[in-house]
Design an enzyme around this catalytic site. Sequence first.
Site, PDB file in Angstrom:
ATOM      1  N   LYS A 134       0.838  -1.207   0.000  1.00  0.00           N
ATOM      2  CA  LYS A 134       0.000   0.000   0.000  1.00  0.00           C
ATOM      3  C   LYS A 134       0.876   1.261   0.000  1.00  0.00           C
ATOM      4  CE  LYS A 134      -3.199   2.333   2.934  1.00  0.00           C
ATOM      5  NZ  LYS A 134      -3.526   2.320   4.334  1.00  0.00           N
ATOM      6  N   ASP A 152      -7.208   1.279   0.411  1.00  0.00           N
ATOM      7  CA  ASP A 152      -7.295   1.519   1.852  1.00  0.00           C
ATOM      8  C   ASP A 152      -8.729   1.200   2.287  1.00  0.00           C
ATOM      9  OD1 ASP A 152      -8.910   3.614   1.076  1.00  0.00           O
ATOM     10  OD2 ASP A 152      -7.916   5.108   2.331  1.00  0.00           O
TER      11      ASP A 152
END
Length: 222
Positions: A134, A152
Amino acid sequence: MPRSYVREARRGLGRRRERIGPIIDRLAAEHADATIALRFRSDLELLVSVMLSAQTTDVNVNRVTERLFREFRRPEDYLAVPQEELERRIYATGYFRQKARSIQGTARVLLEEFDGEVPTRLDDLVRLPGVGRKTANVVAAELGHAQGIVVDTHVRRLSQRLGFTRREEPEKIERDLIRLVPRADWARFPHLLIWHGRRVCDARWPRCEDCVIAELCPSSRV
Ligand code: SF4
């Protein structure tokens, strides 16, 4: 595993491929200001900010980095102080021990393997200590080299509600999105979902009556 929103997508609507374009267009018009909320002036500041943003708010990170970045400008600066000193300076972002260790480890690898520069390839970024997929995706996209799509909590929830994925794990959701979202939109797509999630499509109380993509959303309550 966080709550799933897959079952909320009940309404029968057109195919995902036909909806994605208009959804991106409408969200882009609605959230023209949708960009990263972290403040940074260099590639290294971007990387450190994103590393610090785990489990805390961007506002909190900006407060801490405003001071930190006055003195810490190069990878060498992070290695010139004991870990405890760095921990003290980033304390307010939480998980400060782990983050300080990761930032110093990353500074070391940047100097040893990348001439002190932040790499732009995802494969290189994920080799940095404490940098997961991420974080790597966020950094690569902001540097203009998006090679994946950031997933997310907001991106996960909206992708499920919009019927773009029935998966739960971020990596699998990202795989579905990569197949669906045009490559040119990989960098801005997460920002659009994040801002729409914050402003309209709340986790508990989505404001479908005020939503510009309600007619394209299989989870719409209006
Ligand atoms: S707020 Fe919009 S995107 Fe969210 S569930 Fe309602 S119609 Fe869908």
